[in-house]
Design an enzyme around this catalytic site. Structure first.
Site, PDB file in Angstrom:
ATOM      1  CB  SER A 254      -3.018   0.222   3.406  1.00 16.08           C
ATOM      2  OG  SER A 254      -2.997  -1.188   3.237  1.00 16.08           O
ATOM      3  CE  LYS A 255       1.124   3.414  -2.267  1.00  8.31           C
ATOM      4  NZ  LYS A 255       2.004   3.929  -1.194  1.00  8.31           N
TER       5      LYS A 255
END
Ligand code: GLU
Ligand code: ZN
Length: 491
Positions: A254-255
């Site tokens: 994820s980010k």
């Protein structure tokens, strides 16, 4: 039957590593099997839809050089390839299921469903999800709701008993008790829009998709999809849910781990060759040793049998390494063409480059090629050629165990050699500096390091002599004087 696979993104965000990997695997599978790769836009979620996401999809895949055989922009015999243009089809099939008693209209208001949800939340033992309130309404009850003008949704009748099994190429048989499947999911919303499940099944069938390769997060939808195929009396395709993409910490990528959208990787100066190669190795491997694969190799070699069950780890450093490797493989002309945009956007060269800049670029490429990891590295790496370097701290000049006075002395020792550089090869210059080292008692590294910082403003730079040639000895000597002056003030 010839292979037909699809990439079916929802344009609700930028293309990210996981989605691109799904697309690549489908594409390579199609190519290796002599089949077709189809792009289908699943834009049924109008609230989250954005034009920007759709444009990003087209931009990133054209950058990757991946083409579909059929799709909205390509046409094909199974179109339209955008779900919002196929709504009539979905409605027809929803009606068919209602007529056959396999689906029903639900008139529950959002308020009723919300209070149901809240009650269930309070009592964890209670049955969760829709309570099938409208599953067995009488005709009279239905008429009454209709008379009130309530617009119903259409829900699918999940069998109350038994179990559903589907086979996944990678995961084997996946079994689910029907009582564990979310009770009676919505197929058609009250505004007549289909949900993902209905549209996805109908399209895969109508587009004659043979294999579904998609992210493992869709696995829970598998049993419902199989039940829908059974309800329509259609043959389901072959399923293959792809291994998850994790960050190095074992959490879903994820980010938090870093950039995940392809747009960011493009801007940072990754090459499509490196991205394709590296992403294809997340959860897939050819054998224990080979790691370099060009697109054309994967178009021949990709097979489902070599997918890993275990999640794949996305390692940013490894991708960066691949990128460096691919940069070294480029011809000088090709690399030049790819770095020009970065130098242009930073304002360092004109668009198009002037004749002088063009000559300079030709000299520059061979000396930076070995050192670039990202194309964008070219900007900081060559900043000293395009602008003044004042502003670095004087301490940068001073080698370990030396002081300002000693460093100033070193600069003075080096100057005559730099001034006499013209027409001499690197080997000759190195020899001269070695001799200077012996005569002066300063280590070779300590002689060169302050000169490097004086000329380029940084301890890391392209090779020193080549850098000075690019900059011009005159400017280099002026910078050395500036550095010496700085050291004096520092004493
Ligand atoms: N539209 C879905 C997605 O965004 C497609 C999932 C599937 O491949 O069935 O990933
Ligand atoms: Zn209801």
């Amino acid at each position: 039957m010839s292979v037909r696979v699809r990439y079916a993104p929802s344009p609700t965000g930028l293309q990210h590593i996981g989605g691109v990997r799904t697309a690549l695997f489908n594409y390579f599978f199609a190519r290796s099997q002599g089949g077709k790769f189809i792009l289908r836009i699943e834009d049924t979620d109008r609230e989250r839809y954005s034009d920007e996401s759709l444009q990003d999809l087209y931009d990133t895949f054209s950058w990757l050089g991946i083409e579909w055989d059929e799709g909205p922009d390509k046409g094909g015999d199974f179109g339209p390839y955008i779900q919002s243009e196929r709504f009539d089809l979905y409605r027809r099939y929803a009606d068919q299921l209602i007529e056959e008693g396999k689906a029903y209209k639900c008139y529950c208001t959002p308020e009723r469903l919300e209070s149901l949800r809240q009650e269930q939340q309070k009592d964890k033992n209670a049955h969760q999800g829709y309570d099938r309130h409208c599953r067995d309404l009488t005709q009279a009850q239905r008429d009454e709701y209709e008379a009130q003008g309530i617009k119903p949704v259409v829900r699918f009748k999940i069998p109350l008993e038994g179990k559903t099994i589907f086979h996944d190429v990678l995961l084997g048989d996946v079994k689910r008790k029907n009582s564990d499947i979310s009770p009676d999911p919505v197929l058609l919303k009250s505004d007549g829009f289909p949900t993902y499940h209905l549209a996805n099944i109908i399209d895969d069938h109508h587009m004659e998709i043979t294999h579904i390769m998609r992210a493992q997060e869709w696995l829970p939808s598998g049993p419902l999809h199989i039940l829908l195929y059974q309800a329509f009396e259609w043959e389901p395709p072959t399923y293959c849910h792809l291994p998850m993409v994790m960050g190095k910490d074992g959490q879903k990528l994820s980010k938090r781990h870093g950039s995940t959208s392809l747009r960011d990787f493009i801007a940072a100066g990754y090459l499509p060759e490196a991205i394709i190669n590296y992403i294809s190795l997340i959860g897939w491997s050819y054998d224990d040793s080979r790691e370099f694969f060009e697109k054309e190799d994967l178009e021949k070699l990709f097979v489902l049998e070599k997918l890993n069950k275990a999640p794949g780890v996305f390692d940013y450093k490894k991708l960066e390494w691949f990128n460096g490797q691919y940069i070294r493989k480029l011809s000088d002309d090709d690399l030049k063409a790819r770095i020009i945009p970065y130098l242009r956007d930073s304002g360092n060269i004109a668009d198009p480059p002037t004749a002088e800049q063009d000559r300079m670029l030709n000299d520059l490429i061979p000396i930076v090629k070995e050192r670039l990891k990202l194309l964008s590295d070219i900007v900081p790496m060559t900043a000293f050629l395009f602008s003044d370097i004042k502003g670095y701290p004087a301490e940068e000049l001073i080698p370990k165990k030396l002081d300002a006075a000693g460093t100033a002395a070193i600069l003075q020792l080096g100057k005559p050699l730099i001034a006499g550089m013209e027409g001499k090869d690197d080997e000759v210059l190195e020899e001269e500096f070695k001799q200077l080292s012996e005569e002066s008692g300063y280590k070779l590294g300590d002689l060169l390091a302050p000169l490097r910082v004086a000329v380029t403003g940084s301890r890391v730079s392209p090779p020193l002599f080549a850098s000075i040639r690019l900059l011009g000895t005159e400017t280099a000597l002026l910078r050395i004087d500036d550095a010496a002056a700085m050291l004096e003030q520092n004493q």
